[in-house]
Write a protein that holds these residues in place. Structure first.
Motif, PDB file in Angstrom:
ATOM      1  N   ASN A   1       0.828  -1.210   0.000  1.00  0.00           N
ATOM      2  CA  ASN A   1       0.000   0.000   0.000  1.00  0.00           C
ATOM      3  C   ASN A   1       0.862   1.258   0.000  1.00  0.00           C
TER       4      ASN A   1
ATOM      5  N   ASP B   1       2.621   1.598  -3.491  1.00  0.00           N
ATOM      6  CA  ASP B   1       1.683   2.088  -4.497  1.00  0.00           C
ATOM      7  C   ASP B   1       1.410   3.574  -4.317  1.00  0.00           C
ATOM      8  N   ALA B   2       1.277   4.005  -3.060  1.00  0.00           N
ATOM      9  CA  ALA B   2       1.015   5.424  -2.786  1.00  0.00           C
ATOM     10  C   ALA B   2       2.187   6.294  -3.215  1.00  0.00           C
TER      11      ALA B   2
ATOM     12  N   PRO C   1       2.170  10.026   0.094  1.00  0.00           N
ATOM     13  CA  PRO C   1       2.185  10.885  -1.091  1.00  0.00           C
ATOM     14  C   PRO C   1       2.797  12.264  -0.840  1.00  0.00           C
TER      15      PRO C   1
END
Length: 275
Positions: free
Chosen positions: A106, A109-110, A246
């Motif tokens: 996770n 991917d971020a 992010p």
């Protein structure tokens, strides 16, 4: 490879000295089934548990595979008693490792949604006795292990600087490190990032800075790296959550390290079913 002595300790902890529950006659088959989506890890350890008990693993997913609820990730066949003896240990270790892999995936991917070159890394905030499994789980999730132990990288931390001062601390450890060993220096403010690079740091860890401060520190670090004509990596760390990835990925850092990947990852839920 998981040593037999570790598997024996795991089983002894769970089975105890007078196991009646698992005295089931005959042969059986079993499967480890995901009850929620995630990334697979820890099946090498689960396999080792069953094989130690003389149970045959007939099929297994690969580390890093994405699974959905209802997917079988491991299948076994053997004596019912031994299948049941190994069940809970296998479920626990695979669930924990898969939780680490899922959290890492996770975060990766971020980060990649913002900057495809930013690495997500673990830390030494691992569970005693399970570091190898947790570090492999990070890799399964697409992350970087960071240092596996204290011998892999010299890290000049805040306590070293408090005791000796930044310049003396870096010099002290550079003199003692092998030429093959990188030196990482932890700093807590943008002004110290270029100083650490000038003193010889290969990696500068920007600790507990918010994204805006991190961006400022990276800018200063890049300027001095150009002046000294040497690559210096920038690493952000300190309480960074997946939700904040992010923002940090957009600061220009090379690495985002996250202790939460290991110390706070939720277990991926598995169910073991026989027959």
């Amino acid at each position: 490879m998981i040593p037999d002595s570790k598997i024996e300790r795991w089983l002894r902890e769970d089975v105890g000295h007078h196991d009646v529950t698992n005295h089931v006659p005959g042969e059986t088959t079993g499967r480890l089934v995901a009850t929620e989506p995630g990334a697979v890890a820890g099946l090498d350890a689960a396999r080792a548990v069953f094989e130690y008990l003389g149970v045959t693993v007939t099929d297994s997913a690969a580390a890093g595979d994405r699974v959905e609820s209802g997917d079988a990730v491991l299948r076994v066949a053997g004596p019912a008693r031994e299948v049941l003896r190994g069940e809970r240990v296998a479920v626990n270790v695979a669930g924990h490792a898969s939780g680490v892999a899922t959290a890492t995936r996770n975060a990766v991917d971020a980060a990649r949604a913002v900057d495809g070159d930013v690495r997500i890394a673990g830390t030494r905030k691992t569970t005693p006795g399970l570091r190898g499994i947790e570090k492999r789980a990070i890799v399964a999730g697409g992350g970087d292990t960071h240092r596996l132990d204290l011998s892999h990288t010299v890290m000049v931390k805040d306590n070293h600087v408090a005791e000796m001062g930044l310049e003396a601390a870096v010099e002290h450890f550079r003199e003692r490190a092998s030429f093959t060993t990188k030196v990482e220096v932890e700093v807590e403010g943008p002004a110290d990032a270029p100083r650490a690079a000038e003193l010889g740091a290969d990696i500068v860890l920007l600790d507990n800075m918010d994204p805006e401060t991190t961006r400022e520190a990276v800018g200063r670090l890049r300027e001095v790296a150009d002046d000294i004509d040497r690559e210096v990596l920038a690493e952000a760390s300190g309480g960074i959550t997946v939700g904040a990835v992010p923002d940090y990925a957009g600061t220009g850092v090379d690495v985002i390290s996250m202790g939460s990947l290991t110390h706070s990852a939720a277990t991926l839920d598995y169910s073991f079913r026989v027959g």
